[in-house]
Design a protein around this motif. Structure first.
Motif, PDB file in Angstrom:
ATOM      1  N   LEU A 156       2.988   6.858  -8.675  1.00 29.60           N
ATOM      2  CA  LEU A 156       3.696   7.269  -9.888  1.00 29.60           C
ATOM      3  C   LEU A 156       2.760   7.925 -10.896  1.00 29.60           C
ATOM      4  CD1 LEU A 156       6.131   4.256 -10.362  1.00 29.60           C
ATOM      5  CD2 LEU A 156       6.725   6.608  -9.736  1.00 29.60           C
ATOM      6  N   ILE A 157       1.495   7.510 -10.902  1.00 32.78           N
ATOM      7  CA  ILE A 157       0.532   8.154 -11.788  1.00 32.78           C
ATOM      8  C   ILE A 157       0.221   9.557 -11.291  1.00 32.78           C
ATOM      9  CG2 ILE A 157      -1.796   8.029 -12.751  1.00 32.78           C
ATOM     10  CD1 ILE A 157      -1.588   4.948 -12.389  1.00 32.78           C
ATOM     11  N   TYR A 158       0.001   9.707  -9.989  1.00 29.60           N
ATOM     12  CA  TYR A 158      -0.253  11.043  -9.450  1.00 29.60           C
ATOM     13  C   TYR A 158       0.952  11.960  -9.675  1.00 29.60           C
ATOM     14  CZ  TYR A 158      -4.452   9.172  -7.262  1.00 29.60           C
ATOM     15  OH  TYR A 158      -5.679   8.590  -7.047  1.00 29.60           O
ATOM     16  N   TYR A 159       2.135  11.394  -9.583  1.00 21.77           N
ATOM     17  CA  TYR A 159       3.345  12.175  -9.851  1.00 21.77           C
ATOM     18  C   TYR A 159       3.341  12.683 -11.290  1.00 21.77           C
ATOM     19  CZ  TYR A 159       8.358  13.294 -10.027  1.00 21.77           C
ATOM     20  OH  TYR A 159       9.565  13.942 -10.159  1.00 21.77           O
ATOM     21  N   ALA A 160       3.025  11.795 -12.227  1.00 16.85           N
ATOM     22  CA  ALA A 160       2.995  12.174 -13.638  1.00 16.85           C
ATOM     23  C   ALA A 160       1.938  13.234 -13.911  1.00 16.85           C
ATOM     24  CB  ALA A 160       2.749  10.940 -14.500  1.00 16.85           C
ATOM     25  N   LEU A 161       0.825  13.176 -13.165  1.00 14.61           N
ATOM     26  CA  LEU A 161      -0.251  14.146 -13.331  1.00 14.61           C
ATOM     27  C   LEU A 161       0.027  15.464 -12.612  1.00 14.61           C
ATOM     28  CD1 LEU A 161      -3.299  11.731 -12.924  1.00 14.61           C
ATOM     29  CD2 LEU A 161      -2.677  12.973 -15.003  1.00 14.61           C
ATOM     30  N   GLY A 162       1.120  15.502 -11.860  1.00 11.45           N
ATOM     31  CA  GLY A 162       1.471  16.725 -11.141  1.00 11.45           C
ATOM     32  C   GLY A 162       0.757  16.911  -9.820  1.00 11.45           C
ATOM     33  N   ASP A 163       0.086  15.883  -9.323  1.00 11.15           N
ATOM     34  CA  ASP A 163      -0.623  15.962  -8.043  1.00 11.15           C
ATOM     35  C   ASP A 163       0.305  15.403  -6.957  1.00 11.15           C
ATOM     36  OD1 ASP A 163      -2.367  15.998  -5.926  1.00 11.15           O
ATOM     37  OD2 ASP A 163      -4.051  15.113  -7.024  1.00 11.15           O
ATOM     38  N   PHE A 164       1.279  16.217  -6.563  1.00  7.31           N
ATOM     39  CA  PHE A 164       2.337  15.746  -5.665  1.00  7.31           C
ATOM     40  C   PHE A 164       1.838  15.569  -4.231  1.00  7.31           C
ATOM     41  CE2 PHE A 164       4.422  18.490  -8.941  1.00  7.31           C
ATOM     42  CZ  PHE A 164       4.795  17.435  -9.757  1.00  7.31           C
ATOM     43  N   GLU A 165       0.843  16.361  -3.833  1.00  8.62           N
ATOM     44  CA  GLU A 165       0.279  16.196  -2.505  1.00  8.62           C
ATOM     45  C   GLU A 165      -0.474  14.875  -2.400  1.00  8.62           C
ATOM     46  OE1 GLU A 165      -0.225  16.769   1.350  1.00  8.62           O
ATOM     47  OE2 GLU A 165       0.946  18.114   0.076  1.00  8.62           O
ATOM     48  N   LYS A 166      -1.219  14.522  -3.446  1.00  8.76           N
ATOM     49  CA  LYS A 166      -1.912  13.232  -3.454  1.00  8.76           C
ATOM     50  C   LYS A 166      -0.896  12.097  -3.443  1.00  8.76           C
ATOM     51  CE  LYS A 166      -5.412  10.389  -3.962  1.00  8.76           C
ATOM     52  NZ  LYS A 166      -6.406  10.162  -2.870  1.00  8.76           N
ATOM     53  N   MET A 167       0.185  12.252  -4.188  1.00 16.53           N
ATOM     54  CA  MET A 167       1.233  11.240  -4.181  1.00 16.53           C
ATOM     55  C   MET A 167       1.775  11.040  -2.761  1.00 16.53           C
ATOM     56  SD  MET A 167       4.920  11.301  -6.083  1.00 16.53           S
ATOM     57  CE  MET A 167       5.919   9.826  -6.278  1.00 16.53           C
ATOM     58  N   ARG A 168       2.071  12.149  -2.086  1.00 18.91           N
ATOM     59  CA  ARG A 168       2.589  12.052  -0.724  1.00 18.91           C
ATOM     60  C   ARG A 168       1.594  11.331   0.182  1.00 18.91           C
ATOM     61  NH1 ARG A 168       1.482  13.847   3.871  1.00 18.91           N
ATOM     62  NH2 ARG A 168      -0.188  15.173   3.047  1.00 18.91           N
ATOM     63  N   THR A 169       0.323  11.680   0.053  1.00 14.05           N
ATOM     64  CA  THR A 169      -0.709  11.071   0.892  1.00 14.05           C
ATOM     65  C   THR A 169      -0.779   9.564   0.662  1.00 14.05           C
ATOM     66  OG1 THR A 169      -2.018  13.109   0.861  1.00 14.05           O
ATOM     67  CG2 THR A 169      -3.169  11.080   1.434  1.00 14.05           C
ATOM     68  N   VAL A 170      -0.710   9.156  -0.595  1.00 15.66           N
ATOM     69  CA  VAL A 170      -0.757   7.728  -0.926  1.00 15.66           C
ATOM     70  C   VAL A 170       0.445   7.009  -0.344  1.00 15.66           C
ATOM     71  CG1 VAL A 170      -0.581   6.086  -2.836  1.00 15.66           C
ATOM     72  CG2 VAL A 170      -2.182   8.013  -2.995  1.00 15.66           C
ATOM     73  N   CYS A 171       1.621   7.598  -0.505  1.00 15.53           N
ATOM     74  CA  CYS A 171       2.847   6.954  -0.015  1.00 15.53           C
ATOM     75  C   CYS A 171       2.874   6.850   1.498  1.00 15.53           C
ATOM     76  CB  CYS A 171       4.076   7.725  -0.500  1.00 15.53           C
ATOM     77  SG  CYS A 171       4.316   7.691  -2.271  1.00 15.53           S
ATOM     78  N   GLU A 172       2.448   7.914   2.163  1.00 15.57           N
ATOM     79  CA  GLU A 172       2.490   7.923   3.625  1.00 15.57           C
ATOM     80  C   GLU A 172       1.341   7.124   4.234  1.00 15.57           C
ATOM     81  OE1 GLU A 172       2.528  12.027   4.776  1.00 15.57           O
ATOM     82  OE2 GLU A 172       4.697  12.234   4.457  1.00 15.57           O
ATOM     83  N   GLY A 173       0.323   6.801   3.426  1.00 18.98           N
ATOM     84  CA  GLY A 173      -0.882   6.177   3.955  1.00 18.98           C
ATOM     85  C   GLY A 173      -0.823   4.677   4.113  1.00 18.98           C
ATOM     86  N   VAL A 174       0.342   4.094   3.910  1.00 16.39           N
ATOM     87  CA  VAL A 174       0.441   2.631   4.003  1.00 16.39           C
ATOM     88  C   VAL A 174       0.924   2.173   5.378  1.00 16.39           C
ATOM     89  CG1 VAL A 174       0.797   2.342   1.532  1.00 16.39           C
ATOM     90  CG2 VAL A 174       2.788   2.656   3.020  1.00 16.39           C
ATOM     91  N   GLY A 175       0.980   3.083   6.320  1.00 22.57           N
ATOM     92  CA  GLY A 175       1.367   2.710   7.669  1.00 22.57           C
ATOM     93  C   GLY A 175       2.820   2.273   7.768  1.00 22.57           C
ATOM     94  N   GLU A 176       3.041   1.174   8.482  1.00 30.22           N
ATOM     95  CA  GLU A 176       4.404   0.686   8.701  1.00 30.22           C
ATOM     96  C   GLU A 176       5.105   0.371   7.386  1.00 30.22           C
ATOM     97  OE1 GLU A 176       7.880  -0.463  10.527  1.00 30.22           O
ATOM     98  OE2 GLU A 176       6.158   0.627  11.354  1.00 30.22           O
ATOM     99  N   ALA A 177       4.342   0.003   6.354  1.00 32.75           N
ATOM    100  CA  ALA A 177       4.936  -0.335   5.055  1.00 32.75           C
ATOM    101  C   ALA A 177       5.544   0.867   4.355  1.00 32.75           C
ATOM    102  CB  ALA A 177       3.878  -0.978   4.156  1.00 32.75           C
ATOM    103  N   VAL A 178       5.404   2.059   4.942  1.00 31.76           N
ATOM    104  CA  VAL A 178       5.994   3.252   4.333  1.00 31.76           C
ATOM    105  C   VAL A 178       7.505   3.105   4.166  1.00 31.76           C
ATOM    106  CG1 VAL A 178       6.466   4.557   6.453  1.00 31.76           C
ATOM    107  CG2 VAL A 178       5.877   5.787   4.329  1.00 31.76           C
ATOM    108  N   LYS A 179       8.106   2.244   4.956  1.00 30.42           N
ATOM    109  CA  LYS A 179       9.552   2.016   4.824  1.00 30.42           C
ATOM    110  C   LYS A 179       9.894   1.477   3.440  1.00 30.42           C
ATOM    111  CE  LYS A 179       9.691  -2.695   6.738  1.00 30.42           C
ATOM    112  NZ  LYS A 179       8.233  -2.890   6.784  1.00 30.42           N
TER     113      LYS A 179
END
Length: 224
Positions: free
Chosen positions: A106-129
């Motif tokens: 949510l911080i990366y989203y606010a900063l406009g770094d949407f690619e970093k946000m995606r990487t963080v969200c997708e980087g949790v493995g199975e917990a991505v659900k």
């Protein structure tokens, strides 16, 4: 702060309880942290942030001290400071922790770094659900609307109406104001505990001038 469906969203009553807790345990880091987070949510931003900074000093090895502080700074739209607080606590959390990923995303989203946000969200493995709401926001900003719609559909399938507030934030950020307001009103009907964030949540900024949003604020008796 814990809520139950019968007594949630009584902000005046909660304020009295927190004041009593602070009187009984003025040096307790957890009480100070929770009380200060509530203060920020109610719009007492400077005092709340000051309390959260003190809680981090009192309990420096507790990642929640930094997580709450970063969330408060994000609510205050102080995004660079929010990122610094998040990073201070990062080493104290298990790797690929979905809750901590959500804080950072949510911080990366606010900063406009949407690619970093995606990487963080997708980087949790199975917990991505557990982070389909995060992906719905990130994919939308990256121009991947079909993927965003898929993520939102998965989020709804997993959570049902229990995450009405979350759907409102997504639709607000997608620019679908009528749908966002519809879900916000559903959240009100369900006494969704996340409505405690209504006054300060940056994700709801597109709705703040809408009469229906202001009606929800009045219904909840959110402090002005």
């Amino acid at each position: 702060m814990a809520f139950d469906r019968e007594n949630s969203l009584d902000f005046a009553g909660a304020s009295e309880e927190w004041q009593r807790a602070m009187t009984l345990a003025p040096g307790n880091a957890r009480v100070l942290r929770d009380y200060s987070q509530f203060a920020v949510q109610m719009g007492r931003t400077d005092a709340g942030i000051a309390g959260l900074r003190r809680a981090a000093v009192l309990d420096p090895l507790n990642a929640e001290s930094y997580g709450f502080l970063s969330g408060a700074l994000r609510s205050a739209r102080r995004y660079d400071e929010a990122l610094a607080a998040y990073q201070d606590g990062l080493s104290l959390r298990p790797k690929n922790d979905p809750l901590w990923a959500a804080y950072g995303a949510l911080i990366y989203y606010a900063l406009g770094d949407f690619e970093k946000m995606r990487t963080v969200c997708e980087g949790v493995g199975e917990a991505v659900k557990d982070l389909q709401d995060c992906l719905a926001l990130a994919y939308h900003k990256l121009g991947r609307q079909a993927d965003a719609e898929t993520a939102l559909a998965r989020f709804k399938a997993l959570e049902g109406n229990a995450r009405a507030y979350g759907y409102a934030t997504i639709y607000a950020q997608w620019g679908n104001v009528p749908k966002a307001l519809e879900w916000l009103e559903t959240a009100l009907q369900l006494h969704d505990p996340l409505l405690i964030n209504l006054k300060t949540d940056p994700l709801l900024d597109p709705l703040r001038n809408e009469p229906r949003f202001q009606a929800v604020m009045r219904e909840l008796k959110v402090p002005q």
